[in-house]
Design a protein around this motif. Structure first.
Motif, PDB file in Angstrom:
ATOM      1  N   ILE A 147       0.817  -1.223   0.000  1.00 39.42           N
ATOM      2  CA  ILE A 147       0.000   0.000   0.000  1.00 39.42           C
ATOM      3  C   ILE A 147       0.845   1.265   0.000  1.00 39.42           C
ATOM      4  O   ILE A 147       0.324   2.363   0.192  1.00 39.42           O
ATOM      5  CB  ILE A 147      -0.966   0.046   1.204  1.00 39.42           C
ATOM      6  CG1 ILE A 147      -0.189   0.031   2.536  1.00 39.42           C
ATOM      7  CG2 ILE A 147      -1.968  -1.100   1.159  1.00 39.42           C
ATOM      8  CD1 ILE A 147      -1.048   0.366   3.747  1.00 39.42           C
ATOM      9  N   VAL A 155      -2.543   3.305  -1.466  1.00 42.67           N
ATOM     10  CA  VAL A 155      -3.743   3.000  -0.690  1.00 42.67           C
ATOM     11  C   VAL A 155      -4.967   2.978  -1.599  1.00 42.67           C
ATOM     12  O   VAL A 155      -5.769   2.043  -1.555  1.00 42.67           O
ATOM     13  CB  VAL A 155      -3.929   4.017   0.457  1.00 42.67           C
ATOM     14  CG1 VAL A 155      -5.305   3.859   1.102  1.00 42.67           C
ATOM     15  CG2 VAL A 155      -2.840   3.836   1.510  1.00 42.67           C
ATOM     16  N   ALA A 158      -4.935  -0.048  -3.847  1.00 46.50           N
ATOM     17  CA  ALA A 158      -5.198  -1.262  -3.089  1.00 46.50           C
ATOM     18  C   ALA A 158      -6.687  -1.402  -2.774  1.00 46.50           C
ATOM     19  O   ALA A 158      -7.259  -2.495  -2.859  1.00 46.50           O
ATOM     20  CB  ALA A 158      -4.374  -1.268  -1.799  1.00 46.50           C
ATOM     21  N   VAL A 159      -7.318  -0.300  -2.426  1.00 51.39           N
ATOM     22  CA  VAL A 159      -8.758  -0.326  -2.151  1.00 51.39           C
ATOM     23  C   VAL A 159      -9.527  -0.757  -3.398  1.00 51.39           C
ATOM     24  O   VAL A 159     -10.435  -1.598  -3.330  1.00 51.39           O
ATOM     25  CB  VAL A 159      -9.241   1.050  -1.647  1.00 51.39           C
ATOM     26  CG1 VAL A 159     -10.771   1.111  -1.610  1.00 51.39           C
ATOM     27  CG2 VAL A 159      -8.669   1.346  -0.265  1.00 51.39           C
ATOM     28  N   PRO A 172      -2.543  -5.730   4.287  1.00 52.94           N
ATOM     29  CA  PRO A 172      -1.575  -4.843   3.630  1.00 52.94           C
ATOM     30  C   PRO A 172      -0.156  -5.051   4.157  1.00 52.94           C
ATOM     31  O   PRO A 172       0.046  -5.477   5.301  1.00 52.94           O
ATOM     32  CB  PRO A 172      -2.091  -3.451   4.004  1.00 52.94           C
ATOM     33  CG  PRO A 172      -2.704  -3.638   5.357  1.00 52.94           C
ATOM     34  CD  PRO A 172      -3.313  -5.022   5.330  1.00 52.94           C
ATOM     35  N   TRP A 175       4.178  -1.087   5.163  1.00 55.40           N
ATOM     36  CA  TRP A 175       3.742   0.057   5.960  1.00 55.40           C
ATOM     37  C   TRP A 175       4.331  -0.053   7.365  1.00 55.40           C
ATOM     38  O   TRP A 175       4.667  -1.130   7.825  1.00 55.40           O
ATOM     39  CB  TRP A 175       2.214   0.152   6.031  1.00 55.40           C
ATOM     40  CG  TRP A 175       1.518  -0.997   6.749  1.00 55.40           C
ATOM     41  CD1 TRP A 175       1.106  -2.174   6.198  1.00 55.40           C
ATOM     42  CD2 TRP A 175       1.180  -1.060   8.131  1.00 55.40           C
ATOM     43  NE1 TRP A 175       0.521  -2.974   7.148  1.00 55.40           N
ATOM     44  CE2 TRP A 175       0.552  -2.311   8.337  1.00 55.40           C
ATOM     45  CE3 TRP A 175       1.323  -0.200   9.218  1.00 55.40           C
ATOM     46  CZ2 TRP A 175       0.081  -2.730   9.599  1.00 55.40           C
ATOM     47  CZ3 TRP A 175       0.861  -0.604  10.471  1.00 55.40           C
ATOM     48  CH2 TRP A 175       0.245  -1.839  10.656  1.00 55.40           C
ATOM     49  N   ASP A 186      -1.792   5.561   7.032  1.00 56.27           N
ATOM     50  CA  ASP A 186      -2.150   5.061   5.702  1.00 56.27           C
ATOM     51  C   ASP A 186      -2.816   3.693   5.805  1.00 56.27           C
ATOM     52  O   ASP A 186      -3.810   3.415   5.130  1.00 56.27           O
ATOM     53  CB  ASP A 186      -0.906   4.948   4.817  1.00 56.27           C
ATOM     54  CG  ASP A 186      -0.305   6.283   4.447  1.00 56.27           C
ATOM     55  OD1 ASP A 186      -1.069   7.253   4.264  1.00 56.27           O
ATOM     56  OD2 ASP A 186       0.931   6.358   4.337  1.00 56.27           O
ATOM     57  N   SER A 189      -6.220   4.072   7.024  1.00 52.61           N
ATOM     58  CA  SER A 189      -7.067   4.605   5.966  1.00 52.61           C
ATOM     59  C   SER A 189      -7.499   3.488   5.020  1.00 52.61           C
ATOM     60  O   SER A 189      -8.677   3.401   4.625  1.00 52.61           O
ATOM     61  CB  SER A 189      -6.320   5.696   5.196  1.00 52.61           C
ATOM     62  OG  SER A 189      -7.072   6.148   4.089  1.00 52.61           O
ATOM     63  N   PHE A 190      -6.569   2.635   4.651  1.00 49.12           N
ATOM     64  CA  PHE A 190      -6.908   1.479   3.820  1.00 49.12           C
ATOM     65  C   PHE A 190      -7.968   0.625   4.502  1.00 49.12           C
ATOM     66  O   PHE A 190      -8.974   0.253   3.896  1.00 49.12           O
ATOM     67  CB  PHE A 190      -5.653   0.652   3.549  1.00 49.12           C
ATOM     68  CG  PHE A 190      -5.924  -0.698   2.950  1.00 49.12           C
ATOM     69  CD1 PHE A 190      -6.256  -0.829   1.613  1.00 49.12           C
ATOM     70  CD2 PHE A 190      -5.854  -1.849   3.737  1.00 49.12           C
ATOM     71  CE1 PHE A 190      -6.528  -2.076   1.061  1.00 49.12           C
ATOM     72  CE2 PHE A 190      -6.112  -3.103   3.192  1.00 49.12           C
ATOM     73  CZ  PHE A 190      -6.449  -3.211   1.855  1.00 49.12           C
ATOM     74  N   GLN A 191      -7.743   0.340   5.757  1.00 51.26           N
ATOM     75  CA  GLN A 191      -8.678  -0.505   6.497  1.00 51.26           C
ATOM     76  C   GLN A 191     -10.079   0.096   6.528  1.00 51.26           C
ATOM     77  O   GLN A 191     -11.073  -0.613   6.356  1.00 51.26           O
ATOM     78  CB  GLN A 191      -8.151  -0.712   7.921  1.00 51.26           C
ATOM     79  CG  GLN A 191      -8.965  -1.684   8.759  1.00 51.26           C
ATOM     80  CD  GLN A 191      -8.367  -1.861  10.144  1.00 51.26           C
ATOM     81  OE1 GLN A 191      -7.998  -0.882  10.800  1.00 51.26           O
ATOM     82  NE2 GLN A 191      -8.241  -3.091  10.574  1.00 51.26           N
ATOM     83  N   GLN A 193     -11.449   2.093   4.366  1.00 48.81           N
ATOM     84  CA  GLN A 193     -12.063   2.239   3.042  1.00 48.81           C
ATOM     85  C   GLN A 193     -12.457   0.913   2.394  1.00 48.81           C
ATOM     86  O   GLN A 193     -13.193   0.906   1.396  1.00 48.81           O
ATOM     87  CB  GLN A 193     -11.103   2.970   2.095  1.00 48.81           C
ATOM     88  CG  GLN A 193     -10.834   4.412   2.469  1.00 48.81           C
ATOM     89  CD  GLN A 193      -9.889   5.057   1.483  1.00 48.81           C
ATOM     90  OE1 GLN A 193     -10.202   5.198   0.293  1.00 48.81           O
ATOM     91  NE2 GLN A 193      -8.703   5.433   1.940  1.00 48.81           N
ATOM     92  N   VAL A 194     -11.968  -0.188   2.929  1.00 42.29           N
ATOM     93  CA  VAL A 194     -12.270  -1.488   2.327  1.00 42.29           C
ATOM     94  C   VAL A 194     -13.751  -1.793   2.476  1.00 42.29           C
ATOM     95  O   VAL A 194     -14.354  -1.523   3.519  1.00 42.29           O
ATOM     96  CB  VAL A 194     -11.407  -2.586   2.975  1.00 42.29           C
ATOM     97  CG1 VAL A 194     -11.908  -3.972   2.615  1.00 42.29           C
ATOM     98  CG2 VAL A 194      -9.960  -2.426   2.542  1.00 42.29           C
TER      99      VAL A 194
END
Length: 207
Positions: A147, A155, A158-159, A172, A175, A186, A189-191, A193-194
Motif C-alpha cells: 500500500i 492506498v 489497493a482499495v 496490507p 507500511w 495510511d 485509511s486502507f482498512q 475504506q475497504v
C-alpha cells in the motif's frame, strides 16, 4: 487459515502448516523448523536476500521464484508467468507483477506475484506491483498487497483492487517501517475504506 499467516515486516510473510511457506524473507529470525517452501518474486535485495534464505532454509527446503532470483540463488526452481508447481498440499501459480512507475519492473522484468492454493483457500500475494490488470479475474479468499505507492499499489489502488476481487480478508504490507513505506495512518485509511464484504487486517510484525 487466516490465523496461520504471519507478517514479518516489509513484504515478508510466513504461512504456518504443512507445507510451511516463507514469502520474500528479509531480516527474518531463524526458527527451529525450516520452511518447506520459500517464494522469491524477483531479485531486489528486500525480496531476494541470500543471507536470509541461507539462514532459514533446511536440507529439504524447496526454493521457487523468478529467473532473476535464480541468478542470485542458483538452486531456485524457476516459474514463469502462469506456470505452477505443487509442493506437498500446496499449489503455487506464478502471476505477473508489473509496475508502471518503475522502469525496472516492466513486462520484461519477469517479476512475479504468487497465487497459493492450500487447504481449500486461495491466497494471492501481489508482490512488487502497481497494476494487476491481467490478474483481475482472480477471486482469492485472502489477498496480501502493498500500500506504499513507491512503484507499488498505493492506498487508493489497493482499495480498488480489493473491491474488484472481493476477498474475505485483505492484509496490507509495506507500511509502518519508516522510509518509503506507508505510515500507520495510511494502513488505517486502507482498512477504513475497504468494502464491507472484506475484512482488512493490520497484522502486527511477528518473527
Amino acid at each position: 487459515m487466516i490465523d496461520r499467516i504471519r507478517w514479518q515486516g516489509h513484504g515478508s510473510f510466513a504461512i504456518d502448516g504443512a507445507p510451511s511457506i516463507q514469502i520474500a524473507p528479509w531480516r527474518v529470525v531463524k526458527t527451529d523448523a525450516p520452511p518447506d517452501l520459500i517464494l522469491l518474486g524477483h531479485d531486489q535485495y528486500d525480496h531476494c536476500s541470500p543471507a536470509d534464505v541461507q539462514k532459514i532454509r533446511g536440507e529439504h527446503t524447496v526454493i521457487v521464484g523468478s529467473e532473476s532470483a535464480r541468478r542470485i540463488i542458483p538452486d531456485t526452481k524457476v516459474l514463469r508467468e502462469w506456470q505452477s508447481i505443487n509442493v506437498g498440499r500446496a499449489n503455487i501459480k506464478a502471476l505477473p507483477a508489473v509496475s508502471s512507475r518503475d522502469p525496472r519492473a516492466g513486462k520484461a522484468s519477469g517479476r512475479l506475484g504468487f497465487l497459493i492454493s492450500l487447504d481449500l483457500y486461495d491466497i494471492y500475494y501481489v508482490g512488487e506491483a502497481d497494476t494487476v490488470d491481467e490478474n483481475s479475474y482472480l477471486r482469492p479468499d485472502i489477498i496480501l498487497l502493498p500500500i506504499d505507492g513507491y512503484g507499488r499499489l498505493s492506498v487508493a489502488d489497493a482499495v480498488k483492487l480489493v473491491e474488484a476481487m472481493q476477498p474475505k480478508w485483505a492484509i496490507p504490507y509495506n507500511w509502518g517501517g519508516g522510509g518509503e513505506e506507508a505510515t500507520h495512518l495510511d494502513a488505517q485509511s486502507f482498512q477504513s475504506q475497504v468494502s464491507a464484504g472484506t475484512k482488512a487486517l493490520l497484522l502486527p510484525v511477528t518473527p
